[in-house]
Write a protein that holds these residues in place. Sequence first.
Motif, PDB file in Angstrom:
ATOM      1  N   VAL A 107       0.859  -1.174   0.000  1.00 16.98           N
ATOM      2  CA  VAL A 107       0.000   0.000   0.000  1.00 16.98           C
ATOM      3  C   VAL A 107       0.896   1.223   0.000  1.00 16.98           C
ATOM      4  CG1 VAL A 107      -1.813   1.221   1.213  1.00 16.98           C
ATOM      5  CG2 VAL A 107      -1.722  -1.255   1.337  1.00 16.98           C
ATOM      6  N   VAL A 116      -0.056   4.694   6.641  1.00 10.53           N
ATOM      7  CA  VAL A 116       0.304   3.778   5.565  1.00 10.53           C
ATOM      8  C   VAL A 116       1.744   3.313   5.683  1.00 10.53           C
ATOM      9  CG1 VAL A 116       0.633   3.600   3.070  1.00 10.53           C
ATOM     10  CG2 VAL A 116      -1.414   4.715   3.975  1.00 10.53           C
ATOM     11  N   ASP A 153      -8.001  -1.312   3.530  1.00 11.19           N
ATOM     12  CA  ASP A 153      -8.415   0.073   3.702  1.00 11.19           C
ATOM     13  C   ASP A 153      -9.256   0.178   4.963  1.00 11.19           C
ATOM     14  OD1 ASP A 153      -9.106   0.301   0.163  1.00 11.19           O
ATOM     15  OD2 ASP A 153      -7.258   0.776   1.240  1.00 11.19           O
ATOM     16  N   ARG A 183      -4.344   2.792   7.399  1.00 11.42           N
ATOM     17  CA  ARG A 183      -4.702   1.462   6.923  1.00 11.42           C
ATOM     18  C   ARG A 183      -4.926   0.550   8.127  1.00 11.42           C
ATOM     19  NH1 ARG A 183      -5.170   3.992   3.033  1.00 11.42           N
ATOM     20  NH2 ARG A 183      -4.305   3.688   0.946  1.00 11.42           N
TER      21      ARG A 183
END
Length: 683
Positions: A157, A644, A665, A675
Motif C-alpha cells: 500500500v 500507511v 483500507d 490502513r
Amino acid sequence: MFVSQENSRFELQGHSQISAAMKDIVPNLNFVKTPAIIKVTAFAVVALSCFYLGKHYSDGYQQLSFFSTFRSPQTGSAVGVSPNVGKFSDQNLNLTDPPPTTGSPPKNSNNAPPPDVGRIGIVNDEGAMTVEFEVGEFDPDSVEDLGNSDGGEEKRVGSRDSTAKIEKFRVCEAGMEDYTPCLDNVEEIARLNSTERGEKYERHCPEKGKGLNCLVPVPKGYKHRIPWPASRDKVWFSNVPHTRLVDDKGGQNWISIKGDKFVFPGGGTQFIHGADQYLDQISQMVPDIAFGNHTRVVLDIGCGVASFGAFLLQRNVITLSIAPKDVHENQIQFALERGVPAMVAVFATHRLLYPSQAFDLIHCSRCRINWTRDDGILLLEVNRMLRAGGYFAWAAQPVYKHEENLQEQWKEMEDLTNRLCWELVKKEGYIAIWRKPLNNSCYHNRDTGVQPPLCDPNEDPDDVWYVGMKPCITRLPENGYGANVTAWPARLHDLPERLQTIEMDAYISRKEIFKADSKFWHEVIDGYVRAYHWNDSNLRNVLDMRAGFGGFAAALIDFQVDCWVMNVVPVSGFNSLPVIYDRGLIGVRHDWCEPFDTYPRTYDLLHAAGLFSIEQKRCNISNIMLEMDRMLRPDGRVYIRDTVSVVNELHEIAVAMGWVSAVHDTSEGPHASWRLLRCDKRL
C-alpha cells in the motif's frame, strides 16, 4: 434555377459578413499574446502539476490534519472529519520531542493563561465540536478472509519501497515457554541490595540490547484453548503444565487434575465451599455493596486461580485479579487461561499501575500481606486506589481466631484503619469489611500529630509509573470528583467528572471529544462485528494497547461481544486511566518500550490504534511486535490501525514472525492516510 441563384446570393452575403466579423475579433485576441498573460498561464500549469505530484506521493507519508468536509444526510450540516478521529495524541506530538516517560506530565501554572486549544476530533463549519459525523462502513463482501491465506503474499500500500528484507525471527530455546522478561531477569534481581520488602517480585527489565529477540515457544502438546464460559471450570493440562498449585492447594478446593484437564471447583482458602456462597455472604453483610449496580470494578489481591473474580463476572462485576510471580508463580497464568481478567502485580515498594479511586471494592482473602508493616504503607496504597465511599473486605485469621499473636495483629489493624478514617461496617465470621470516607473532613478533624499525615496537595495520586509508594494519606478531591459515579450500566456512557482533570491539548472541549470518541468506536466495532464476525470469533481476553477513553472496550460491551478488555494507557500520552475506571472498565499504565507484566499466550486479540506512529519516535517497533507475539495466544488475532508507511513496515515484521497478515483500507476509504493491518498467529 431561382432557388440556386438565391442560395448563392445568400452564401456570398454570409461569407462577407463572417469575414467582416473576423476582422473585428482578431485584433481583440492579440491580448493573449502579451508577456503578462503568458507568465500567468505558465505559473498556473506549474502549480497544478506540483499539487498533483504532492498529493500522489504523500500517500505513503503521515499527512497533516486537514479536514475534509461532507454533508450529513441526517442533519444536512457540513462536518469536517479529521483523519485523526479516534487517534489520541497531541497534534504537536509529531513535530516535537516526545514527553518524558516517567513521572507526571508537566502541570500548568495557576497564573499562566490557558493553553491554546488543540482541536482534535470533530469540528463543524463554525469551528465548534460536534458528534454529528459518519465513520463509514466496511463492506463484508470485500473483506479478505485470512483463513484462506498462507501469508505468502504481501499486499503493498502506498509508495514506500523497502529495500531491506526483514529476516525471519527464530524460535527461542526450550525452557522459555513461560518467559516474562521484566519478572524473570535473574541477573538484575541478583544485584538487589535488599529483597525483604518483596523487591525481587517487582519489575526489573532487561538492559537495552538484551531484550527478547526471538519467538517464545509453546509448551509441548499445546491445544486450542477451551472456549468461554466452559473455560471458567476447566482448562487443558498441556497449556499450563504446572502441578505446584495442585500439590499445595488441592485440599482447599482451588484446583485439581482430572484426566488431561485442570478443574477449578470454585473454592479458595477462605471459601472452601465455593465463591458463590462467599459472595452471597458479603452481600448479606453489607447490602449497599450491591454487586453489579453500585459495585462494578473490584480488585482481588493475592487472587489464587481467580475464582473470586470468575464468579463475580456473572453478577456484572469485572474483577482485576492480581498476584506476584512467587512460589505459586503460575496462579495468574491459570486465571488468564480460564478467561478471567488478571495481571501480575505485587505490593512491595512501588505504586501499583492503577489510578487513584479506581476500585469500588478491594478484596484480600488470606493474601499473605502484612498490612500494618512500615507504618501501614501497603494499606495506604490500598487507600489510594479505593474509591471514595468504597469498601475493603479482609478475610484472614486475625479476624476470627483468638490466639494471642493473631489478636495483636487485629488490634494493630483496627488502630491503623481508625487513623485512616475507615469505618468498620461489619465483622462477621472470618470477614471484616471497612468503608472509606467520602471526603477529607475526617482527616482534617484528627488530632494534631496523628500519623500517617495527609499527602502534599501537589502530590499527583495518578502518577504511578516507577513511582514509589507514599507514606501518607491520599487526599480526596475537594470537588468530590470520583465519588459520584453513577450505577452500572449507566456509568459506561455517562460523562465522568474526572474527564475535566485530564491534562490534554483540548482545554474546553473534553466532553465533546469523549462523545466523538465513543461514537467513532461504536461505528468501527459495528463494522468489525459485521465484517469480521467478532461475535462468532471466540474472543475472550482482549488487550487494547492504546485505549484513550476506553471507547473500544465500551463498544464491545454495547455489541455484546463476550470478552473483557485490558485498557492500556501508554505513558507517552495523557493519562486517561481515571476516566476508564469511572466508566466501569479496567486498565493499566504502561510504557511500550518495555515488556508487559503478563505471561506468554494470554490474549486472544491485540488491538493498537495509532500506537506505532507515536512510539516509533522512542521505541524499537520490532521489539514491540515481538512482545505482542509473546502475549498472543496461538490462533490469536492482531488489529493495527496506523499510517500507511507504518503499516507497511509492520506488515513486513509480521511476515518475518510467521503471522498470516493482510492490509485493508479503513472505513474512511482507499485514499485515507490510515490502513488496517489484520494478522493471525497460527498454531
